[in-house]
Design a protein around this motif. Sequence first.
Motif, PDB file in Angstrom:
ATOM      1  N   CYS A   1       4.008  -2.060 -12.311  1.00  0.00           N
ATOM      2  CA  CYS A   1       3.912  -3.455 -11.884  1.00  0.00           C
ATOM      3  C   CYS A   1       5.182  -4.279 -12.065  1.00  0.00           C
ATOM      4  O   CYS A   1       5.248  -5.405 -11.587  1.00  0.00           O
ATOM      5  N   THR A   2       6.174  -3.768 -12.749  1.00  0.00           N
ATOM      6  CA  THR A   2       7.382  -4.535 -13.013  1.00  0.00           C
ATOM      7  C   THR A   2       8.596  -3.632 -12.837  1.00  0.00           C
ATOM      8  O   THR A   2       8.622  -2.532 -13.376  1.00  0.00           O
TER       9      THR A   2
ATOM     10  N   VAL B   1       6.802   0.614  -8.824  1.00  0.00           N
ATOM     11  CA  VAL B   1       6.591  -0.797  -8.518  1.00  0.00           C
ATOM     12  C   VAL B   1       6.844  -1.004  -7.022  1.00  0.00           C
ATOM     13  O   VAL B   1       7.649  -0.308  -6.413  1.00  0.00           O
TER      14      VAL B   1
ATOM     15  N   CYS C   1       2.073  -4.377  -8.034  1.00  0.00           N
ATOM     16  CA  CYS C   1       1.694  -3.096  -8.626  1.00  0.00           C
ATOM     17  C   CYS C   1       1.627  -2.016  -7.570  1.00  0.00           C
ATOM     18  O   CYS C   1       1.035  -2.202  -6.506  1.00  0.00           O
TER      19      CYS C   1
ATOM     20  N   PRO D   1      -3.660  -5.196 -14.541  1.00  0.00           N
ATOM     21  CA  PRO D   1      -3.458  -4.379 -13.348  1.00  0.00           C
ATOM     22  C   PRO D   1      -3.106  -2.953 -13.735  1.00  0.00           C
ATOM     23  O   PRO D   1      -2.593  -2.702 -14.820  1.00  0.00           O
TER      24      PRO D   1
END
Length: 194
Positions: A77-78, A114, A109, A73
């Motif tokens: 995202c985190t 995020v 994402c 992706p």
Amino acid sequence: MPVSRRLLAAALVATAALALAACGPDNSPDQSAKGTTAPTAAATAPASASGTAPATKGAAPATAPAGSASDEPEGFCTHVPLPAGQKWIYPVKGTSATTLTYRDTKDACGVNDVSFEPVGADKTAAFAPTAKGHLSSVMAAPKDVDLAGVVKHINECLASPHSEKNSYPCSAGDYKVAVDASGKVTELWERAHS
């Protein structure tokens, strides 16, 4: 003499090209190497004397180099790991002056940071009598509010998600909460969105 000027001009052009090539993505600690979630100083710093929590930023973007085919992706995202007793939640209808009704969240994402998506069934947690809230905005400084103020803001935003309350627009449902050992919510931080 013309050779010296040409050499000097070539050296200046090469230096400028190297300087421009060095201007890559922001490699600050909160956007460290691909796929890591190294905590930042802001994410792990204790609340300030005013009780406001530092803003957190998403972890490193998981992006593929230009021209490569990847199933990874893209974007942030985190989220950065939170201290024990804190988590990201999504308030839902039913939140009152005594009880927070919410859903847990999962990371998704996002382009600039995020994002959080609500998951699972509705849950409830009692508010501690001394619970407090912090409203956030990209247009104004964070605003500390009492429990009644944060509950009012949550419910107004649930009723009208795109509403702007003075300089404190609705947060798309992202709140970080602190929970004490008995499971009561002691503090809520609204996440600012632009």
